[in-house]
Each structure stands twice: as C-alpha cells, then as structure tokens.
Design an enzyme around this catalytic site. Structure first.
Site, PDB file in Angstrom:
ATOM      1  N   ASN A   7       7.278  76.080 -29.855  1.00 58.33           N
ATOM      2  CA  ASN A   7       5.829  75.938 -29.752  1.00 58.33           C
ATOM      3  C   ASN A   7       5.546  74.441 -29.686  1.00 58.33           C
ATOM      4  O   ASN A   7       5.524  73.755 -30.707  1.00 58.33           O
ATOM      5  CB  ASN A   7       5.195  76.584 -30.992  1.00 58.33           C
ATOM      6  CG  ASN A   7       3.683  76.503 -30.977  1.00 58.33           C
ATOM      7  OD1 ASN A   7       3.085  75.819 -30.152  1.00 58.33           O
ATOM      8  ND2 ASN A   7       3.048  77.204 -31.912  1.00 58.33           N
ATOM      9  N   ARG A  91       5.980  79.313 -26.390  1.00 58.81           N
ATOM     10  CA  ARG A  91       4.573  79.691 -26.548  1.00 58.81           C
ATOM     11  C   ARG A  91       3.755  78.832 -25.584  1.00 58.81           C
ATOM     12  O   ARG A  91       3.793  77.599 -25.650  1.00 58.81           O
ATOM     13  CB  ARG A  91       4.115  79.428 -27.970  1.00 58.81           C
ATOM     14  CG  ARG A  91       2.678  79.807 -28.139  1.00 58.81           C
ATOM     15  CD  ARG A  91       2.004  79.118 -29.276  1.00 58.81           C
ATOM     16  NE  ARG A  91       0.598  79.471 -29.264  1.00 58.81           N
ATOM     17  CZ  ARG A  91      -0.330  78.791 -29.882  1.00 58.81           C
ATOM     18  NH1 ARG A  91      -0.017  77.735 -30.576  1.00 58.81           N
ATOM     19  NH2 ARG A  91      -1.571  79.175 -29.817  1.00 58.81           N
ATOM     20  N   HIS A 180      -4.942  83.352 -28.815  1.00 53.05           N
ATOM     21  CA  HIS A 180      -4.299  83.952 -29.997  1.00 53.05           C
ATOM     22  C   HIS A 180      -3.757  85.347 -29.681  1.00 53.05           C
ATOM     23  O   HIS A 180      -3.634  86.196 -30.579  1.00 53.05           O
ATOM     24  CB  HIS A 180      -5.294  84.110 -31.173  1.00 53.05           C
ATOM     25  CG  HIS A 180      -5.721  82.831 -31.805  1.00 53.05           C
ATOM     26  ND1 HIS A 180      -7.020  82.608 -32.201  1.00 53.05           N
ATOM     27  CD2 HIS A 180      -5.047  81.705 -32.116  1.00 53.05           C
ATOM     28  CE1 HIS A 180      -7.118  81.409 -32.734  1.00 53.05           C
ATOM     29  NE2 HIS A 180      -5.938  80.837 -32.692  1.00 53.05           N
ATOM     30  N   ARG A 241     -14.113  72.898 -34.274  1.00 59.32           N
ATOM     31  CA  ARG A 241     -14.791  73.327 -33.037  1.00 59.32           C
ATOM     32  C   ARG A 241     -16.090  74.045 -33.374  1.00 59.32           C
ATOM     33  O   ARG A 241     -16.145  74.791 -34.352  1.00 59.32           O
ATOM     34  CB  ARG A 241     -13.898  74.271 -32.228  1.00 59.32           C
ATOM     35  CG  ARG A 241     -12.627  73.632 -31.743  1.00 59.32           C
ATOM     36  CD  ARG A 241     -11.829  74.606 -30.872  1.00 59.32           C
ATOM     37  NE  ARG A 241     -10.437  74.223 -30.873  1.00 59.32           N
ATOM     38  CZ  ARG A 241      -9.428  75.082 -31.030  1.00 59.32           C
ATOM     39  NH1 ARG A 241      -9.655  76.370 -31.194  1.00 59.32           N
ATOM     40  NH2 ARG A 241      -8.196  74.640 -31.027  1.00 59.32           N
ATOM     41  N   GLU A 385       3.612  85.412 -34.872  1.00 61.61           N
ATOM     42  CA  GLU A 385       3.561  85.151 -33.434  1.00 61.61           C
ATOM     43  C   GLU A 385       4.956  84.883 -32.869  1.00 61.61           C
ATOM     44  O   GLU A 385       5.265  85.260 -31.747  1.00 61.61           O
ATOM     45  CB  GLU A 385       2.641  83.956 -33.162  1.00 61.61           C
ATOM     46  CG  GLU A 385       1.190  84.286 -33.468  1.00 61.61           C
ATOM     47  CD  GLU A 385       0.295  83.071 -33.575  1.00 61.61           C
ATOM     48  OE1 GLU A 385       0.304  82.430 -34.643  1.00 61.61           O
ATOM     49  OE2 GLU A 385      -0.399  82.763 -32.607  1.00 61.61           O
TER      50      GLU A 385
END
Ligand code: ADP
Length: 401
Positions: A7, A91, A180, A241, A385
């Site tokens: 990742n 990823r 996600h 955010r 994940e």
C-alpha cells in the site's frame, strides 16, 4: 499462495506478507517518512519479533528494496529467498472508468494506470511508484492491482450520476466512484458469514470510519450507493476533509482567501473536517477527550461528525427499503463507543436499538452490539483490507492461467 501486499502512499509504504491458504500474516510493517528526515522501517513478524530500522530512505524504490531485504533477512525475515513471494498485490486508489475489477499488471495496464492519475492526483502517483519499484526488483513475479473503487462499479446510474451536464460524464468520466471498496466488501462478507445468511439475501450498511470515512449500502452483495464520490472528499465529515458542502462555498472561500484551484483543493482536503471544526486536531481520540473536558468546539465537531453518520445511515435505510445489518469498522468505527452511540441514537423508529453494555466492546474483536430486540442488528467488525487484496491477487492470477 504467499502474497506480498503493498500500500504505497505519498510518504509511506505499508506491507503484509500473507499466506492465503491459512489466511495468516507472516509479517507486516511500514516504511514511514519516505524522502523526509527520520525515515524508519517498522517490521513485525507473526511470532511477535519486531524491529525498527532507521535509515535514509529517499524514494519508493529504496523503500521497497528495504522491505524485500527484510523479508529475506536471516535474523528478521520469514522467507529464504525472494522467489517465495508468489505474487504482489497493490492497493490502488482510483480505477477511473478504466478498470471494472482487479487486474494483472502488464505493459498495457501500466499505461492505462498513468491515464488514471488525473482522477486521483494525490493518491495514484505513489501507487504507481510502488508498482514500478516492485516490478524492478521482482520482474518475474506477477503483480496485481486491487482498486478501492471497483466494489462500487455496479451502483445504479441514478446513484452515481451528478446533476451536471451529462457530456461531462462522457468527456471526463465525471461520476461518483466511491472508495474504501476492499473494506466495505470485507466487512459485508464477514457480517453475512457471522449471521449465517447468504450475502445475496441481505441489506447491509457498512460504516468505515477512520481518518477517511465512508458509508456504503450493500444490497444483495452489491454496493448500491456509497457516500464518497468522484473523489474521497464527498460524504461524511472526516479528519481533515469537509465532506458534503454547498459547492457554492468553494467559490466564496476561494474568492475571499484568494485561493488558486490547487490551494482550494488542499484547503478542503487538509484543513477542514474535525481539524477545522475543532481547531484542535483531526484525531478522534483527542476530539473525544477534549469534548469530555468541556472544549466546546471539540464537542461541536463530534456532534457534526455523528449527525452526518446518522443522516447517511438513515438515507441508506430508505435507499434499500430497510436494512438487516449495520456494521462499524475503521479506527473510529471499531473503537469509539461514543461515536457509535451518538450516531445511532433516537433511531428506534427505524428499528435500531443499541445495547449500551455490548457497545463497550473491545478493539479487534468482532461483536454484536445491538439490543436483542433491535430489528436491525448492529455489529463491530475489524476490517482486513490486506486479506482482500491478497485473496483478489490470488483469484486474478489463477483466472489468468
Ligand atoms: P486511516 O483512515 O488513516 O486508516 P484509521 O482507520 O486507523 O485511519 O482511523 C484513525 C482514526 O481512528 C483516528 O481519528 C483515531 O483517533 C481514531 N481512533 C483510534 N482509536 C480510537 C479510540 N479508542 N477511540 C476513538 N477514536 C479512535
């Protein structure tokens, strides 16, 4: 199959070496602060052995070289040589319109990945650097890309289309994509396994709440709507955010602050959310403890965060005409008793009732936290994940033979 998952972020590379046959993590770790001073490699083996190496790691190639070296290191490693890595799974954040599922990386795919940079200019370039670095060292090993977006590819058009001229979708691929995906996919599948009902028969709302947060409505195993959009900026209020805002704010704030497009982009991505609201921190633990000691803006940030979660959950119950399960995951979703409690308060008319004792569950443990009389079951499921990336990598490689 033994799969190395990578990742690659802008200044970090996280990795896990996974044996898919037993679903065990042989080792995992993180190279942090790439290209910045104080770079370190933290490496943990399955037997608990851990080492932190501080070194000058100037770029992604050096980072991945260090990871591969430690994997086969006599003292700290778990493999005799690099040929034990049967595949590498990357990823990747944004597939744009180019990829509908995970993909075996070849020359043509690499070229297409470069074309996808415009969709996620912050995330896709480091992802690609990770691929290039891995291919440089492991040229004979198959590399697979697993995207954050592809779980959402089957959203209906009315859920992914924005109210702007349709030609912008045709010309620029502007639509809602969602992110996600591997996390929502994992917890939805796991929840179905736990309750013993086929995923195809369930309506599940998956809440991935971390620094970045999104909620997905999963009906019959398909993501039918999700809170993030063309970029990960849409939807929930996040660490830094803003989530959903009146788009008019962008013009007003850019005008008053004299922001360029890049400055406005950085502002709404990095200075807003919990950080901007509280003026204190983007970190939910700090927000919670400040709110508990009377910090009013931390309290407001917490209230805004949970209210937005509640609105999305309620909306998705409407979208699916009901829900069987709600699942919380991610750093906040797995750990914050308070966020779960506030986000689901006063929803008894929708069939949601938490059990306050069960809701105090411990991290990393799969738990049922709803009251036995709650129509909709609520669960906490730690996400995984990397396991999804490893299993996807194996699936793609097997299918390509
Ligand atoms: P990322 O999105 O970067 O992967 P994580 O999923 O690890 O991040 O989530 C990080 C968030 O989880 C931070 O806001 C952190 O404060 C929050 N978090 C972690 N532990 C707790 C806790 N015990 N209580 C509340 N929030 C927590």
């Amino acid at each position: 199959m033994k799969v190395l998952t990578l990742n690659s972020g802008s200044s970090s590379v996280k990795y896990q070496f996974i044996d898919t046959s037993t679903r065990t993590v042989l080792c995992k770790g993180l190279v942090d602060r790439i290209g910045i001073s104080g770079t370190s490699l933290t490496h943990k083996r399955h037997d608990g052995h851990q080492v932190v190496i501080t070194d000058s790691i100037v770029d992604h190639q050096t980072a991945i070289n260090c990871i591969l070296d430690i994997l086969v290191d006599q003292k700290h490693g778990v493999a005799k040589n690099l040929s034990e890595i049967e595949a590498v799974g990357h990823r990747l954040v944004h597939a744009g319109a180019a990829f509908k599922q995970s993909v075996l990386i070849n020359e043509a795919v690499r070229n297409k990945l470069y074309e996808c940079i415009e969709f996620a200019p912050l995330h896709n370039p480091p992802n690609i650097k990770g691929i290039e670095a891995s291919l440089n060292r492991l040229s004979a090993t198959p590399n697979v890309g697993v995207f954050d977006t592809t779980f959402h590819v089957n959203m209906p058009d009315y859920a992914y289309t924005y109210g702007i001229p349709y030609s912008y979708y045709e010309k620029y691929g502007i639509r809602r994509y969602g992110f996600h995906g591997t996390s929502h996919y994992y917890v939805a599948n796991r929840a179905a396994e736990i309750v013993g009902t086929p995923l195809e028969e369930l309506k599940i709302i998956t809440c991935h709440l971390g620094n970045g947060s999104s909620i997905t409505a999963v009906q019959g195993g398909i993501s039918v709507d999700t809170s993030m959009g063309f970029t990960p900026l849409e939807g929930l209020v996040m660490g830094t955010r803003c989530g959903d805002i009146d788009p008019g704010l962008i013009f007003t704030i850019a005008d008053r602050e004299n922001f360029s497009v890049d400055q406005a982009n950085a502002f709404f991505n990095k200075q807003c959310g919990m950080k901007g609201l509280s003026g204190l921190s983007s970190d939910m633990r700090e927000i919670e403890s400040a709110a508990a000691s009377g910090h009013q803006r931390a309290q407001l940030a917490l209230d805004v965060f949970c209210y937005r979660v509640k609105k999305y959950i309620s909306a998705y119950i409407g979208v699916m005409n009901g829900a069987d399960l709600i699942v919380f995951t991610g750093g906040i979703g797995e750990n914050s008793t308070l966020v779960r409690e506030k986000s689901l308060s006063n929803l008894d008319n929708l069939g949601i009732r938490l059990d306050p004792e069960r809701n105090k569950c411990i991290r990393s443990v799969e738990s049922l936290i709803s009251h036995s009389e709650s129509k909709i079951k609520v669960m906490v499921i730690p996400t995984n994940e990397e396991l999804v990336i490893a299993l996807e990598t194996e699936r793609i490689i097997k299918n390509s033979h």
